[in-house]
Structure formats: structure tokens, C-alpha cells
Design a protein around this motif. Structure first.
Motif, PDB file in Angstrom:
ATOM      1  N   VAL A 194      28.437  18.563  28.205  1.00  0.00           N
ATOM      2  CA  VAL A 194      29.025  19.939  28.383  1.00  0.00           C
ATOM      3  C   VAL A 194      30.131  19.856  26.970  1.00  0.00           C
ATOM      4  N   TYR A 195      30.075  21.143  26.591  1.00  0.00           N
ATOM      5  CA  TYR A 195      31.025  21.266  25.479  1.00  0.00           C
ATOM      6  C   TYR A 195      31.615  22.634  25.714  1.00  0.00           C
ATOM      7  N   SER A 196      32.837  22.898  24.976  1.00  0.00           N
ATOM      8  CA  SER A 196      33.252  24.346  24.989  1.00  0.00           C
ATOM      9  C   SER A 196      33.730  24.534  23.460  1.00  0.00           C
ATOM     10  N   VAL A 197      33.265  25.846  22.936  1.00  0.00           N
ATOM     11  CA  VAL A 197      33.644  26.521  21.914  1.00  0.00           C
ATOM     12  C   VAL A 197      33.926  27.772  21.982  1.00  0.00           C
ATOM     13  N   ASP A 198      35.208  27.919  22.286  1.00  0.00           N
ATOM     14  CA  ASP A 198      35.784  29.243  22.673  1.00  0.00           C
ATOM     15  C   ASP A 198      34.804  30.310  21.992  1.00  0.00           C
ATOM     16  N   PRO A 199      34.701  31.415  22.798  1.00  0.00           N
ATOM     17  CA  PRO A 199      34.606  31.624  24.328  1.00  0.00           C
ATOM     18  C   PRO A 199      33.389  31.004  24.910  1.00  0.00           C
ATOM     19  N   LYS A 200      32.583  30.354  24.162  1.00  0.00           N
ATOM     20  CA  LYS A 200      31.387  30.011  25.145  1.00  0.00           C
ATOM     21  C   LYS A 200      31.176  28.649  25.333  1.00  0.00           C
ATOM     22  N   LYS A 201      30.619  28.174  26.514  1.00  0.00           N
ATOM     23  CA  LYS A 201      30.393  27.144  27.187  1.00  0.00           C
ATOM     24  C   LYS A 201      28.925  26.673  27.130  1.00  0.00           C
ATOM     25  N   GLY A 202      28.751  25.499  26.684  1.00  0.00           N
ATOM     26  CA  GLY A 202      27.135  24.956  26.298  1.00  0.00           C
ATOM     27  C   GLY A 202      27.032  23.633  26.653  1.00  0.00           C
ATOM     28  N   ALA A 203      25.838  23.059  26.324  1.00  0.00           N
ATOM     29  CA  ALA A 203      25.433  21.728  26.540  1.00  0.00           C
ATOM     30  C   ALA A 203      24.872  21.283  25.132  1.00  0.00           C
ATOM     31  N   ILE A 204      24.909  19.974  24.977  1.00  0.00           N
ATOM     32  CA  ILE A 204      24.133  19.617  23.805  1.00  0.00           C
ATOM     33  C   ILE A 204      22.725  19.261  24.244  1.00  0.00           C
ATOM     34  N   GLU A 205      21.858  19.256  23.154  1.00  0.00           N
ATOM     35  CA  GLU A 205      20.570  18.957  23.626  1.00  0.00           C
ATOM     36  C   GLU A 205      20.293  17.396  23.749  1.00  0.00           C
ATOM     37  N   GLY A 206      21.021  16.642  23.379  1.00  0.00           N
ATOM     38  CA  GLY A 206      21.087  15.115  23.830  1.00  0.00           C
ATOM     39  C   GLY A 206      21.782  14.195  22.754  1.00  0.00           C
ATOM     40  N   PHE A 207      20.911  12.956  22.491  1.00  0.00           N
ATOM     41  CA  PHE A 207      21.358  12.084  21.507  1.00  0.00           C
ATOM     42  C   PHE A 207      19.991  11.637  20.829  1.00  0.00           C
ATOM     43  N   GLU A 208      20.214  11.558  19.659  1.00  0.00           N
ATOM     44  CA  GLU A 208      18.936  11.051  18.738  1.00  0.00           C
ATOM     45  C   GLU A 208      18.434   9.858  19.189  1.00  0.00           C
ATOM     46  N   SER A 209      17.202   9.344  18.930  1.00  0.00           N
ATOM     47  CA  SER A 209      16.498   8.015  19.437  1.00  0.00           C
ATOM     48  C   SER A 209      17.115   7.294  18.395  1.00  0.00           C
ATOM     49  N   GLY A 210      17.274   7.400  17.081  1.00  0.00           N
ATOM     50  CA  GLY A 210      17.777   6.436  16.117  1.00  0.00           C
ATOM     51  C   GLY A 210      19.080   5.747  16.480  1.00  0.00           C
ATOM     52  N   GLY A 226      11.830   9.854  19.766  1.00  0.00           N
ATOM     53  CA  GLY A 226      11.613   8.332  20.018  1.00  0.00           C
ATOM     54  C   GLY A 226      11.858   7.676  21.126  1.00  0.00           C
ATOM     55  N   ALA A 227      11.563   6.570  21.227  1.00  0.00           N
ATOM     56  CA  ALA A 227      11.793   5.706  22.597  1.00  0.00           C
ATOM     57  C   ALA A 227      13.297   5.948  23.443  1.00  0.00           C
ATOM     58  N   TRP A 228      14.357   5.896  22.244  1.00  0.00           N
ATOM     59  CA  TRP A 228      15.685   5.896  22.701  1.00  0.00           C
ATOM     60  C   TRP A 228      16.310   7.214  23.041  1.00  0.00           C
ATOM     61  N   CYS A 229      15.713   8.269  22.503  1.00  0.00           N
ATOM     62  CA  CYS A 229      16.233   9.635  22.695  1.00  0.00           C
ATOM     63  C   CYS A 229      16.822   9.946  24.155  1.00  0.00           C
ATOM     64  N   VAL A 230      18.040  10.503  24.370  1.00  0.00           N
ATOM     65  CA  VAL A 230      18.452  11.123  25.514  1.00  0.00           C
ATOM     66  C   VAL A 230      18.240  12.712  25.362  1.00  0.00           C
ATOM     67  N   GLU A 231      17.644  13.162  26.493  1.00  0.00           N
ATOM     68  CA  GLU A 231      17.623  14.504  26.536  1.00  0.00           C
ATOM     69  C   GLU A 231      18.206  15.359  27.583  1.00  0.00           C
ATOM     70  N   SER A 232      19.148  15.916  27.435  1.00  0.00           N
ATOM     71  CA  SER A 232      19.904  16.528  28.646  1.00  0.00           C
ATOM     72  C   SER A 232      19.244  17.223  29.584  1.00  0.00           C
ATOM     73  N   GLY A 233      18.401  18.146  29.088  1.00  0.00           N
ATOM     74  CA  GLY A 233      17.817  19.167  29.858  1.00  0.00           C
ATOM     75  C   GLY A 233      16.419  18.416  30.443  1.00  0.00           C
ATOM     76  N   TRP A 234      15.393  18.373  29.827  1.00  0.00           N
ATOM     77  CA  TRP A 234      14.117  17.911  30.571  1.00  0.00           C
ATOM     78  C   TRP A 234      14.094  16.671  31.350  1.00  0.00           C
ATOM     79  N   VAL A 235      14.783  15.676  30.660  1.00  0.00           N
ATOM     80  CA  VAL A 235      14.819  14.344  31.455  1.00  0.00           C
ATOM     81  C   VAL A 235      16.103  14.279  32.356  1.00  0.00           C
ATOM     82  N   ASN A 236      17.216  14.262  31.829  1.00  0.00           N
ATOM     83  CA  ASN A 236      18.514  13.964  32.951  1.00  0.00           C
ATOM     84  C   ASN A 236      18.522  14.942  33.831  1.00  0.00           C
ATOM     85  N   SER A 237      18.697  16.218  33.526  1.00  0.00           N
ATOM     86  CA  SER A 237      18.709  17.419  34.628  1.00  0.00           C
ATOM     87  C   SER A 237      17.938  17.140  35.573  1.00  0.00           C
ATOM     88  N   TRP A 238      16.630  17.191  35.587  1.00  0.00           N
ATOM     89  CA  TRP A 238      15.703  17.308  36.477  1.00  0.00           C
ATOM     90  C   TRP A 238      15.799  15.968  37.274  1.00  0.00           C
TER      91      TRP A 238
END
Length: 683
Positions: A245-261, A613-625
């Protein structure tokens, strides 16, 4: 009791990965940073490892006098990533992109078979020619071994000097294997045990052990603690709040994740792309955190983030536009995947039922109806629509709604819209949501699996279909609908390993959109399966396992059948065991990556997929569900929540009339709005 292999000495700093791993394995060696002194003091036939302490900076310099002294004493030298080495023309440091480390000779004998693939993450190497490498970096397709041979262009990494085979040179840094998270573990263990045996002329055998800086929380055979699931869930909650989760006033959002590399320090870069699905799914997790822990911070953030998802930067709010009601794939980007819109809708519906607010109800229902009116009479929707889809003069939303020919037997793109429609029917009573879903599901199951068009794997498609079938049984519990559900789920469970992992499997290649690469040149150029051949022991947490977990949870509730509950339980334990644990990379601790090898018991796979790739971290599809299902299990609840039905039934008649009244086609010659033509960060 420490072992003292006296004919091996180290030229390195005391914090070098190899040196510290050997100390932790109860070996002790003479060590210094002055190579000339080490050689002068060395006994004949000693082995010296000269390691690159400051990699990727070059500091090791080997002149002719060093080589002469070594030859006079018949020393064996392992020289790593040198700045200069007499007799060898080394190029400037270069970086690899898609290349992986390949065993290219029989040098390692049975310890590492020829053609074995390894990961040398963040590889900087020194170009060299005219050598015969034992290891090379190559862009080569394969899972654990290359399958099309080595390509013409390779980059030598480990080789012996022609003038003196007692000198083994690495053009990169092999001793950085813990810091840079080289993989797989057992291959690197075997590599270093063999090299240490070589440097000691076979006088010693070694048993090297270390604790990876990033890995699964529990080993395969560890006894699971009683609080396994709730502990995993709370760690996931912490990961979302602290790292997604991140905040860039005034919006609050979430990153897509982390790259596999992974770079030479073991780090992974943030994918800071603002996607509506990932953002809304992250908000759903925060709402679930509130549901369990009653922390008002999570409730507040969930609302703020969903306000952002349903704001004009995502929501198409112009009533005169044929795109009206659709939700942008990314910020200011009018691209509309049905499955992404479906997850935005479902995540919002679940969150609103938890935090008890109706602030998004009208926009959620408009989004459902906008997707419905671009779904054809058969129940299928184009996999992707965008601004240009409505530019031809006859292409208002009614063009798509009135079509009676288009089919897409791809649950990856279609199934979650059907699930959202069935849920919407139960909330509104509007029959069209249910009727087209039933028809499309019937058509899909009639051609299953021969005519299914799979995206990354066939198991992924089967995983996706389970959720709408479970919802359908909830709404109309007929024998036929149960047979569809049991057939799909039963086929999926054929691929469940004893560990609980669901083994990835693809169908006929002619039916695959993103099959494994069919040549070395094709590796890394498009999306692709994690496996190269059926039978490779990978489970895909981005496209298969996550959706299977959600589907099985809902199937167990819909049917009350212990078959589904037991399968769900096994999958839950597996996922909790492989949740990432890391003291060194806190931004990964508590998350799940994409590809897990349930035989090697570590995150591993073919990283042929250009973006994921194999080591990517996806906030939405993977971790959220995964977090969602763990939370629902803890609360013994279904995501199919109908608490808001009265409110949706009240607002639906007016919105249905509005959304299904044909308007003019303002797109022609009009301002298309503020958006970028391609998604930021997309490969």
C-alpha cells in the motif's frame, strides 16, 4: 568438531558468502587478503581460491609473477572476476538479460550433469573468447535442463587456462551465491562441493550447508504448528500494509508487486504500476484485515483505496460514451479486460459487505451492466476491449451485445465475468446476468477440454472455471450443474501432488496462446508457461493455484462435499508452508511468489515469461486471493455475500434502463480523454 583442510587457502574478506558458508558448515581454512603472501607461504600442491569480494567492481589483479610462483609450486588456483589476468584478454563488465547459467561440459561429472540450468542472478560477466567453458550464460529454453541445445551465442563463465589447467577462471562471481540468491539450492551446493574437491585434488569431500536469505517458511517435512494458517494470514496482512500500500496525496493505492529479476545484492525492483485490479484486490485484503483484527487504520485505507479505484481516473463516467461504466485496466488507460473488471467488482463487493458502506454501489452496478452490454447473446465477451474498439461507426456497445457468433472458450478471460454476473443476479434479480452465464458455461463445458483455448496452461483454465460453477450451484443446485463442477474439479485434482501443490500442465500446443518457448530464440520474448514439458514439477501461483484455492473454497461451501473441503485444506497447508520467509529482504517476507517447484521445495521455474518470471510477486492476483481465502476459512464464510441485495434491487431498475438505452456515438472525432496509449511498465 571443525575440519581443517590444510591444502586449501582463501584469498578473500571474512564475509565472503562461500567462506562464511564453509565456516557455518564447521570447516576452517587459512585466509588472507594478500595473495602474494599466500602463495609464498603455500605448500606445494595447495589450492587457493581468489574471490571477488567487491563484485561487481573488479579488484583482483593477477600478474605473470603470481602465475610463475603458482606454477613452480604446482598450485591450483580458482580466480574469480579478475580486473586483469596475464595471458587472458577480458572485456569490459557486461550484464545478462534473459541468459541463464548452463553446465556446458562434463567437468562436474555426476555432481552437475551437462545441460543443467541454474540461475546466476544479477550476473555481471567479463566477455572472453577462445576458451572452452564448463559453465556459460546462454539464452536457452528449458526447465531444469536445456531442450534445444546451446545457442550459437554463449558467454563463457567458468573455464580452465589452456596454458595451465590447474588455473580455473570464473568470468563472473560464483561465490556470491547466498547474497544474490542463486538457485536452485542443491545445484549450487553440488557445484561448490565439486569445485572444493577439485581445488583440494580430491583429498577432501565436502558437505556445504547454508540458510537461503529468501525461502519458504517451512520445509516440506516440517511439523506444521497449530497456528499455521492464522500466522500466515497475519503475515500476509502485514505485507500488504507495510509493502504494497502507498499514499501519494490525495490518492491511496497499491503497487502491482515486485519484478521477478534479482540483482547481485538479491534485491527485486518494485513494479509501481497502478492497475485497477491489483489496487482493488489489495483494498479487499485491508477490509478483511479489519474484519479479523478491527484495526480502524485498515478500514480507513480500504475505503480510501476503493474511492480511488472508482474515481474518474479509472471509472468511465461519461453517460454518452459507449465505454460508460467500464473500469480502466490502469490509471487513465481505457483498456477493458473482462476478467480484470470482474475482479475489481468482486473485490469491491466483498469489501463493501465487510466495512458496510454503499458508497460504490451505483458504480459497481454500472460496471457490471457495462460489461453485460458488451457481452454477446451467447454469453461471451471479447477478451479485450479498448478505446479503439468503439471507433468504427457501427461499434457502440450494442454491436457487441447483439453479436451471436463470437465465442471464447478461454476461462482465463471469461470465467470470472460469469462468476460476477451470477453474483450480480443474486443481488439484483436481473435474469439476464444469470441466463447468459448459464448459456456460456453450458457451451464451454460441452467442448471441454478439447476446444478450450488455454493461455499459460490448461490447469489454469480448469482452475478458473470452478468459481462460476460453484456460484451456479449456489443459485440453481441441479444435477447437471453439479456434474459440470465435479468434472472440472475432479480433473484438476488429478494434478494435486501429495504436498498439496497443483502441478501445472498444458494441453495441445495448437490450443495454447502462451505455450513454452519452441526455440531458444523464443525464450523471454512473450508470455509463456512456467514449465517446458508436462511433468515439470512446478505449481503456478499466478495463473493456477490461487484460483484453484478460491474455487475449491467456494465449491466446498456450495456442495458441502468433503472432497472439496479436504482438497482445499491440503492446498491451504501447502500455501502456508511455502509463504516467503526472509530476514534480509523484509519487503518479501509474508508474500508469495509465482512459481514453486514442489520437488526442489523452493521457488523455481522457467522464467520464459517476459513480464512475470518465477520470482515475481503480484499484489493482486496472487497474494490478495490467497489471503482472502485464508481469511474466509478463518471466519468460515463465503465471498458470495448477499447482505446488500435489498439495496442493489432498489437501485437496479433505474440503472438497467439507463445503461441499456442506446445513445449517440460521441467517440468519432471527439476528445478521447487523458490517457496513455500503453500501460506504464508493461513489457
Amino acid at each position: 568438531m571443525p575440519l581443517y583442510p590444510g591444502n586449501i587457502v582463501f584469498c578473500c574478506n571474512p564475509n565472503n558468502d562461500l567462506y562464511t558458508a564453509l565456516k557455518d558448515s564447521e570447516y576452517e581454512f587459512k585466509r588472507d587478503t594478500n595473495l602474494e603472501n599466500l602463495i609464498k607461504e603455500a605448500e606445494n600442491e595447495t589450492g587457493i581460491l581468489i574471490l571477488a569480494d567487491y563484485y561487481p567492481r573488479q579488484t583482483v589483479e593477477i600478474g605473470q609473477n603470481i602465475l610463475n610462483m603458482a606454477e613452480a609450486k604446482n598450485l591450483r588456483l580458482y580466480i574469480e572476476y579478475p580486473l586483469s589476468l596475464e595471458g587472458l584478454n577480458l572485456g569490459e563488465p557486461s550484464r545478462t538479460k534473459y541468459e541463464r547459467l548452463v553446465v556446458s561440459s562434463d567437468f562436474f561429472k555426476s555432481k552437475l550433469e551437462k545441460d543443467t540450468i541454474m540461475m546466476l542472478n544479477g550476473c555481471w560477466y567479463l566477455p572472453v573468447t577462445g576458451v572452452e567453458p564448463h559453465l556459460c550464460m546462454a539464452k536457452a529454453a528449458g526447465y531444469s535442463k536445456i531442450v534445444y541445445g546451446l545457442p550459437e551465442k554463449v558467454f563463457p563463465i567458468l573455464f580452465q587456462m589452456k596454458e595451465n589447467e590447474n588455473i580455473l577462471v570464473s568470468s563472473s562471481c560464483l561465490s556470491n551465491f547466498i547474497t544474490a540468491r542463486y538457485a536452485p539450492y542443491v545445484y549450487w551446493k553440488n557445484l561448490w562441493e565439486y569445485l572444493l574437491g577439485w581445488i583440494s585434488r580430491g583429498e577432501y569431500t565436502f558437505n556445504l550447508k547454508w540458510e537461503p536469505g529468501v525461502g519458504p517458511t517451512y520445509k516440506k517435512n516440517d511439523v506444521a504448528p497449530a497456528d499455521l494458517e492464522i500466522s500466515a494470514l497475519q503475515r500476509s496482512f502485514s505485507w500488504f500494509r507495510n509493502h504494497a500500500v502507498y499514499s501519494v496525496d490525495p490518492k491511496k493505492g497499491a503497487i502491482e508487486g515486485f519484478e521477478s529479476g534479482i540483482d547481485h545484492m538479491g534485491r527485486q525492483m518494485i513494479r509501481n504500476v497502478t492497475r485497477s485490479d491489483c489496487v482493488s484486490e489489495s483494498a479487499m485484503v485491508l477490509a478483511l484485515d479489519w474484519h479479523l483484527n478491527k484495526d480502524p487504520d485498515k478500514k480507513y485505507l480500504s475505503k480510501e483505496i476503493l474511492d480511488y479505484v472508482w474515481s474518474p481516473v479509472f471509472f468511465q463516467g461519461d453517460p454518452n460514451s459507449p465505454m460508460y461504466g467500464l473500469n480502466n485496466w490502469y490509471e487513465n488507460g481505457p483498456v477493458f479486460y473482462g476478467d480484470d473488471n470482474a475482479r475489481v467488482i468482486m473485490a469491491t463487493l466483498l469489501a463493501r459487505s465487510i466495512i458496510d458502506t454503499d458508497r460504490w454501489d451505483e458504480r459497481v452496478l454500472k460496471c457490471l451492466l457495462a460489461n453485460l452490454r458488451t457481452t454477446n447473446k451467447l454469453g461471451f465477451r471479447y477478451n479485450r476491449l479498448e478505446y479503439s474498439s468503439f471507433l468504427p461507426k457501427d461499434r457502440s456497445w450494442s454491436f457487441y451485445m447483439n453479436d451471436d457468433e463470437y465465442t471464447s472458450y478461454s476461462p482465463h478471460y471469461q470465467a470470472y465475468l460469469w462468476a460476477a454476473y451470477i453474483w450480480a443476479y443474486s443481488l439484483t434479480g436481473y435474469n439476464q446476468f444469470l441466463d447468459i452465464s448459464k448459456n456460456a458455461l453450458r457451451m464451454c463445458m460441452e467442448v471441454y477440454p478439447e476446444k478450450w483455448y488455454w493461455t499459460n496452461s490448461l490447469t489454469a483454465e480448469i482452475s478458473r472455471i470452478i468459481l462460476p460453477l460453484a456460484f451456479l450451484v449456489r443459485v440453481e443446485d441441479t444435477q447437471e450443474y453439479r456434474e459440470w463442477l465435479y468434472r472440472a474439479a475432479g480433473d484438476l485434482l488429478k494434478y494435486m501432488d501429495e504436498s498439496g501443490a497443483i502441478q501445472d500442465m498444458f494441453g495441445e500446443l495448437k490450443n495454447g496462446k502462451y505455450p513454452p518457448p519452441q526455440s531458444n530464440d523464443n525464450y523471454g520474448t512473450t508470455e509463456a508457461s512456467l514449465i517446458q514439458n508436462n511433468g515439470d514439477p512446478a505449481t503456478d501461483l499466478l495463473y493456477t493455484t490461487n484460483w484453484a484455492f478460491l474455487g475449491l473454497h467456494e465449491a466446498a461451501i456450495a456442495t458441502g462435499d468433503k472432497l472439496f473441503k479436504e482438497a482445499e485444506d491440503r492446498l491451504a497447508e501447502f500455501l502456508c508452508r511455502i509463504q516467503v520467509k526472509s530476514e534480509y529482504h523484509k519487503y518479501l517476507d509474508g508474500a508469495w511468489m509465482r512459481s514453486f517447484d514442489f520437488k526442489k521445495w523452493e521457488y523455481w521455474g522457467s522464467s520464459a515469461d517476459i513480464g512475470w518470471g518465477a520470482w515475481c510477486v503480484e499484489s493482486g492476483w496472487v497474494n490478495s486471493w490467497i489471503a482472502c481465502v485464508l481469511a474466509m476459512r478463518h471466519k468460515r464464510e463465503s465471498i458470495f455475500n448477499l447482505a446488500a441485495a435489498d439495496k442493489f434491487k432498489k437501485i437496479s431498475p433505474v440503472l438497467i434502463e439507463e445503461m441499456f438505452t442506446e445513445k449517440s456515438l460521441p467517440l468519432h472525432g471527439s476528445n478521447k480523454g487523458n490517457f496513455v496509449s500503453s500501460m506504464p511498465g508493461a513489457e
